[in-house]
Design an enzyme around this catalytic site. Structure first.
Site, mmCIF file in Angstrom:
data_model
loop_
_atom_site.group_PDB
_atom_site.id
_atom_site.type_symbol
_atom_site.label_atom_id
_atom_site.label_comp_id
_atom_site.label_asym_id
_atom_site.label_seq_id
_atom_site.Cartn_x
_atom_site.Cartn_y
_atom_site.Cartn_z
ATOM 1 N N GLU A 13 -6.271 3.265 -9.948
ATOM 2 C CA GLU A 13 -6.736 4.657 -10.537
ATOM 3 C C GLU A 13 -8.522 3.819 -9.573
ATOM 4 O O GLU A 13 -7.558 3.133 -8.602
ATOM 5 C CB GLU A 13 -7.328 3.968 -11.651
ATOM 6 C CG GLU A 13 -6.376 4.348 -12.596
ATOM 7 C CD GLU A 13 -5.885 3.986 -13.482
ATOM 8 O OE1 GLU A 13 -6.369 3.963 -14.458
ATOM 9 O OE2 GLU A 13 -4.330 4.572 -14.819
ATOM 10 N N HIS A 43 -15.192 10.324 -18.750
ATOM 11 C CA HIS A 43 -13.548 10.807 -17.655
ATOM 12 C C HIS A 43 -14.368 11.786 -17.098
ATOM 13 O O HIS A 43 -13.917 13.244 -18.184
ATOM 14 C CB HIS A 43 -12.436 10.785 -18.999
ATOM 15 C CG HIS A 43 -11.690 10.725 -18.156
ATOM 16 N ND1 HIS A 43 -11.107 11.208 -16.966
ATOM 17 C CD2 HIS A 43 -10.379 9.093 -18.194
ATOM 18 C CE1 HIS A 43 -9.617 10.556 -17.033
ATOM 19 N NE2 HIS A 43 -9.708 9.051 -16.838
ATOM 20 N N ARG A 90 -15.123 6.477 -12.021
ATOM 21 C CA ARG A 90 -15.077 7.404 -12.688
ATOM 22 C C ARG A 90 -17.019 8.135 -13.323
ATOM 23 O O ARG A 90 -17.226 9.088 -12.925
ATOM 24 C CB ARG A 90 -14.993 7.364 -14.523
ATOM 25 C CG ARG A 90 -14.214 6.755 -14.761
ATOM 26 C CD ARG A 90 -13.360 6.501 -15.516
ATOM 27 N NE ARG A 90 -11.655 6.481 -15.468
ATOM 28 C CZ ARG A 90 -11.201 5.461 -16.690
ATOM 29 N NH1 ARG A 90 -11.452 5.422 -18.012
ATOM 30 N NH2 ARG A 90 -9.691 5.561 -16.536
ATOM 31 N N HIS A 131 -15.435 9.684 -23.191
ATOM 32 C CA HIS A 131 -14.525 9.086 -22.938
ATOM 33 C C HIS A 131 -14.031 7.109 -23.201
ATOM 34 O O HIS A 131 -13.593 6.778 -24.257
ATOM 35 C CB HIS A 131 -13.460 9.093 -21.753
ATOM 36 C CG HIS A 131 -12.142 8.089 -21.624
ATOM 37 N ND1 HIS A 131 -11.206 8.717 -22.177
ATOM 38 C CD2 HIS A 131 -11.626 7.040 -20.964
ATOM 39 C CE1 HIS A 131 -9.713 8.102 -21.981
ATOM 40 N NE2 HIS A 131 -10.578 7.242 -21.032
ATOM 41 N N ARG A 190 -16.960 1.197 -17.655
ATOM 42 C CA ARG A 190 -15.005 0.022 -17.107
ATOM 43 C C ARG A 190 -14.641 0.469 -16.088
ATOM 44 O O ARG A 190 -14.687 2.231 -15.763
ATOM 45 C CB ARG A 190 -14.964 0.288 -18.503
ATOM 46 C CG ARG A 190 -13.482 0.151 -18.692
ATOM 47 C CD ARG A 190 -13.010 -0.193 -19.921
ATOM 48 N NE ARG A 190 -12.582 1.509 -20.402
ATOM 49 C CZ ARG A 190 -11.409 2.031 -19.901
ATOM 50 N NH1 ARG A 190 -10.500 1.834 -19.403
ATOM 51 N NH2 ARG A 190 -11.418 3.650 -20.736
HETATM 52 C C1 SIN Z 1 -6.831 7.655 -18.083
HETATM 53 O O1 SIN Z 1 -5.381 7.169 -17.798
HETATM 54 O O2 SIN Z 1 -7.041 8.118 -16.592
HETATM 55 C C2 SIN Z 1 -7.079 6.556 -19.215
HETATM 56 C C3 SIN Z 1 -7.027 5.481 -19.211
HETATM 57 C C4 SIN Z 1 -8.129 4.248 -18.939
HETATM 58 O O3 SIN Z 1 -9.407 5.019 -19.936
HETATM 59 O O4 SIN Z 1 -8.423 3.353 -18.663
#
Ligand code: SIN
Length: 511
Positions: A122, A238, A285, A346, A381
């Site tokens: 991610e 997000h 993010r 988010h 985060r």
């Molecule tokens: C996501 O799957 O993008 C959200 C999970 C998270 O906020 O870490």
């Protein structure tokens, strides 16, 4: 869940039934079968931010020093210089042990055909390290923890009971007032230790991925009780929530989708993220959300798109069945269509300040998970570190409480006279038009503050104005639950605005 009677005292009161509350309760109940644990939750047991966590949980699984160092480095780099290094190190190094416990509770994560973990990637992560259960990781964790809970005779879980306030006596937390949904009254419960696991506050904003129960209750009640709140203005947006105009909450298109190779494109089908950051779609993010916001402004659009059309559909479906099916249900075929997305509120990175054992500044009061501020996240985060934080701090507080609870007693009946009878309200569930309008105004104001950088002085006056209108309503004999919820949201909004203003003063002093 079965209905259970609530007694007027419990050794440990856990408020909230997300991953933090359930994991804490299970570990504590196993270690100390002599203690009575009551979990009180505002909605259904499985309704929490945890349920909506699609991506997964970041864990080093190869026991390699370089991998641990990289997870620590990625977390600190994402956090904008505000992470506490000792906290980050503790959390990252504890992750494999907490994972082991989750597996012992029968939580399942996806594996490759080789038998190795199928680790996702991610934004902000320099290595594949996200364990996931398809695209419903949070929901899998909740489901399995709730099954385990049924096996623990010393845990009681009650649903649809809302905490109104904490009870503080001689500067210590000794329990809470709550709305009893059968007597329809506010009642009190005495507890030797109280744990807030109430999640986030996304509903303060116009659009959020958080469920409707995410109204900042834990932060608000802790603040009213005098606990220290820190870094509450660091709300993470997000970047890729599915755009559906009046939806609440917005459906999440997991960050793992970008980790899987999806592109973000504008209305001309151009990728634009590399203009801001060489990591493109895999930047953190905050960076991706800001770049999308700027592009929407430039193109005068309400949304941009996530493009999955070039990806292997079979494999995509295996990883993301819920996302694919949801898109299909609203007429989007991810093989042919672009998915409209927009950044929305988010995750609350700050909150109730806690130490490494999850103790707040009020003795015998603990906070775990999104409502707390541990120092792990800084101002942004790292993706998939939130479930990890919840488990690690549930463990820390459990160890501490099991060790210390024997030195904390219930109040002597003579001493408790008059202490537990503060609230005399009747409660109604009527949600008046007036309250709805106040809520909408607060959401509009807070969204503009965060997205359009409007002047915090203006936001302060709007929030104060709403508070001045709702405060007299508490003088009536009957109040509505929605009024209490709005009071909590406004308290958190006010704290956020206050931090914005303090920041502006500091910035001016440094000029
Ligand atoms: C996501 O799957 O993008 C959200 C999970 C998270 O906020 O870490």
């Amino acid at each position: 869940m079965e209905k259970a009677p609530i007694h007027n005292r419990t050794d440990i009161l856990v408020i909230g039934s997300g991953a933090s509350g359930l994991f804490f309760a299970l570990k504590t109940a196993q270690k100390r079968p002599d203690l009575k644990i009551l979990i009180m939750t505002k909605s259904n047991a499985d309704e929490s931010n945890t349920r909506f966590a699609q991506g997964g949980i970041a864990v080093v699984t190869d026991n390699n020093k370089i991998s641990f160092d990289k997870h620590i480095e990625d977390t600190i780099n994402a956090g904008g210089g505000l992470c506490k290094k000792n906290v980050v190190e503790m959390v990252v190094h504890q992750a494999p042990d907490r994972l082991k416990e989750l597996l012992e509770f029968n939580v399942e994560f996806d594996k490759k055909s080789s038998g190795d973990w199928d680790l996702g990637l991610e934004g902000g992560h320099t290595q594949h390290r996200i364990l996931h259960h398809k695209d419903i990781s949070g929901s899998e964790i909740l489901k399995k923890l709730l099954i385990q809970l049924q096996r623990m005779p010393n845990i009681t879980l009650v649903e649809e009971h809302i905490i109104f306030d904490l009870i503080i006596h001689n500067s210590r937390c000794i329990g809470a007032y709550y709305y009893h949904n059968e007597s329809k009254k506010i009642e009190s419960i005495q507890a030797r230790m109280t744990l807030l696991c109430t999640g986030g506050s996304g509903q303060i904003f116009k659009h959020t991925t958080n469920p409707v129960i995410a109204t900042g209750d834990g932060v608000a009640i802790a603040h009213r009780a005098g606990a220290e709140i820190k870094e509450i203005k660091y709300v993470q947006f997000h970047p890729t929530a599915l755009f559906e105009k009046d939806k609440n909450p917005y459906f999440l298109i997991s960050e793992a989708v970008r980790g899987f190779g999806a592109y973000i494109v504008n209305n001309k089908n151009e990728r634009f993220l590399f203009e801001t950051d060489s990591r493109g779609e895999l930047a953190t993010r905050d960076i991706v959300s800001r770049a999308i916001g700027a592009e929407m402004e430039k193109q005068h659009c309400e949304y941009v798109f996530i493009d999955c059309r070039h990806l292997d559909y079979e494999k995509f479906y295996q990883h993301f069945p819920t996302i694919t099916d949801y898109c299909r249900s609203i007429g989007i075929d991810i093989r042919k269509d672009l998915i409209p997305i927009v950044p929305v509120a988010h995750y609350q990175c700050g909150g109730i300040k806690v130490d490494m054992d999850s103790q707040t500044s009020i003795p015998n009061l603990f906070a775990v998970g999104e409502c707390s501020r541990t120092g792990l996240h800084g101002n942004n985060r790292l993706a998939s570190n939130s479930l990890l934080e919840a488990l690690v701090y549930a463990h820390q507080s459990s160890e501490y409480i099991c060790d210390k609870i024997d030195s904390v007693s219930f109040l002597d009946p003579n001493e408790s006279e008059g202490i537990f009878s503060n609230y005399q309200y009747n409660i109604t569930l009527n949600y008046s038009e007036e309250l709805r309008n106040f809520k909408a105004l607060m959401q509009e104001t807070m969204t503009a503050l965060f997205i359009k950088n409007t002047n915090p002085v203006e936001a302060k006056s709007v929030i104060e104005e709403i508070l001045s209108k709702i405060t007299p309503l508490f003088q009536k004999d009957t109040i509505s639950l929605q009024l209490k919820e709005l009071q909590n949201m406004l308290a958190v909004a006010e704290l956020m605005v206050k931090e914005f203003l303090e920041n502006n003063i500091k910035a001016r002093a440094q000029q």
